[in-house]
Structure formats: C-alpha cells, structure tokens
Design a protein around this motif. Sequence first.
Motif, short mmCIF file in Angstrom:
data_model
loop_
_atom_site.label_atom_id
_atom_site.label_comp_id
_atom_site.label_asym_id
_atom_site.label_seq_id
_atom_site.Cartn_x
_atom_site.Cartn_y
_atom_site.Cartn_z
N ALA A 6 -20.70 -49.68 105.80
CA ALA A 6 -20.44 -48.30 105.37
C ALA A 6 -20.12 -47.41 106.56
O ALA A 6 -19.19 -46.60 106.51
CB ALA A 6 -21.63 -47.77 104.59
N ALA A 7 -20.87 -47.56 107.65
CA ALA A 7 -20.64 -46.75 108.84
C ALA A 7 -19.28 -47.06 109.47
O ALA A 7 -18.59 -46.16 109.95
CB ALA A 7 -21.77 -46.95 109.85
N ALA A 104 -20.84 -38.28 117.91
CA ALA A 104 -22.21 -38.33 117.38
C ALA A 104 -22.36 -39.46 116.37
O ALA A 104 -23.36 -40.20 116.38
CB ALA A 104 -22.57 -36.98 116.76
N GLU A 105 -21.37 -39.62 115.50
CA GLU A 105 -21.42 -40.69 114.50
C GLU A 105 -21.34 -42.07 115.15
O GLU A 105 -22.00 -43.01 114.71
CB GLU A 105 -20.30 -40.51 113.48
CG GLU A 105 -20.50 -39.31 112.58
CD GLU A 105 -19.33 -39.06 111.65
OE1 GLU A 105 -18.28 -39.73 111.79
OE2 GLU A 105 -19.46 -38.17 110.80
N GLY A 127 -17.97 -48.33 123.42
CA GLY A 127 -16.66 -48.17 124.07
C GLY A 127 -15.91 -46.94 123.56
O GLY A 127 -15.28 -46.22 124.34
N LEU A 128 -15.99 -46.70 122.26
CA LEU A 128 -15.33 -45.52 121.70
C LEU A 128 -16.02 -44.23 122.14
O LEU A 128 -15.36 -43.22 122.39
CB LEU A 128 -15.27 -45.61 120.17
CG LEU A 128 -14.32 -46.68 119.63
CD1 LEU A 128 -14.48 -46.83 118.12
CD2 LEU A 128 -12.87 -46.36 120.00
N VAL A 129 -17.34 -44.26 122.26
CA VAL A 129 -18.07 -43.10 122.78
C VAL A 129 -17.58 -42.76 124.19
O VAL A 129 -17.33 -41.60 124.51
CB VAL A 129 -19.60 -43.32 122.75
CG1 VAL A 129 -20.33 -42.27 123.58
CG2 VAL A 129 -20.12 -43.33 121.32
N ALA A 130 -17.43 -43.78 125.02
CA ALA A 130 -16.96 -43.56 126.39
C ALA A 130 -15.55 -42.97 126.41
O ALA A 130 -15.25 -42.05 127.19
CB ALA A 130 -17.00 -44.87 127.17
#
Length: 145
Positions: A6-7, A104-105, A127-130
């Motif tokens: 779901a996430a 945040a998600e 990796g996407l946060v970075a």
Amino acid sequence: MEKLHAALNVQVANWSVLYTKLHNYHWFVKGPFFFTLHEKFEELYNEAADVVDEVAEKLLANGGTPIATMKEFLNVATIEEENGKLNANDMVSSLLADYKKLQAELKALAELADDEDNDSINDLAVGLVAKLDLHIWMLTSYLGE
C-alpha cells in the motif's frame, strides 16, 4: 507485506501525479526565470517518470500490484495535481511542499520496510529521501529562504 504494498502504491500515485504536475509547470511557467525553470521542470519530470517505474517494479518484485490508471493515481495520491495558473515562484513553492511531503512519507516507508526486514524496499526509500534532500535544498535556495 500488505502495508508495504500500500505504501509503495502511494508512491506510485504521488510520483505519477508529480510527473503530470511538473509537465504542467514546464509548459506554463512564465517570467524572467523561464529558461531556467523550463529546463529544471523537464529534468524533474523525467526523474519522476524513472521513479514511478522503479517503485512499480519494486512492488511487482515483492509480490504486489502497482496501480496504473489516472483515476487510481488521483484517488491514492497524497499530493494534488495543478491547474497551470500559478506564477513561477508559486510553482516552486508548491513543488517544495510536495517534495517535503514525499520525503516524510518515504522516511515512514523506509522505517516500515526496516521493521519488515525488507532491505531492498528500505534501500529504495532511503535513496529517494537522499535525492529529495538535494531538491529541497535547491528549491529552498531558489526561493531565497
């Protein structure tokens, strides 16, 4: 695994909406920073397309089913599409808010993946946060904040 699926689908939806929003900005940006923003928005929508593909494939590889229609994207996304009526600075401000929400998600997704011992999804999210750290810094700097 159901929560992870779901996430991940929220990310498929968000990055799909973001892709369309960035196209909108690319087409409708005006003003003295047209050339800079027109090019930047193109770079960012190409990146968004790559992220959609990467997240959807990660979902498939982990036994999930990515959502794949505009209706589903709009129903699941936590960010909203745009109508093309913003000025250049408001476009950047809106994009900055979207990136902060995505970040945040993705941090929550990384934590969930870690809790479920899924290193590959954790790696994707981290990796996407970075990547978003850099975008958030650049967009904040552009706005002079």
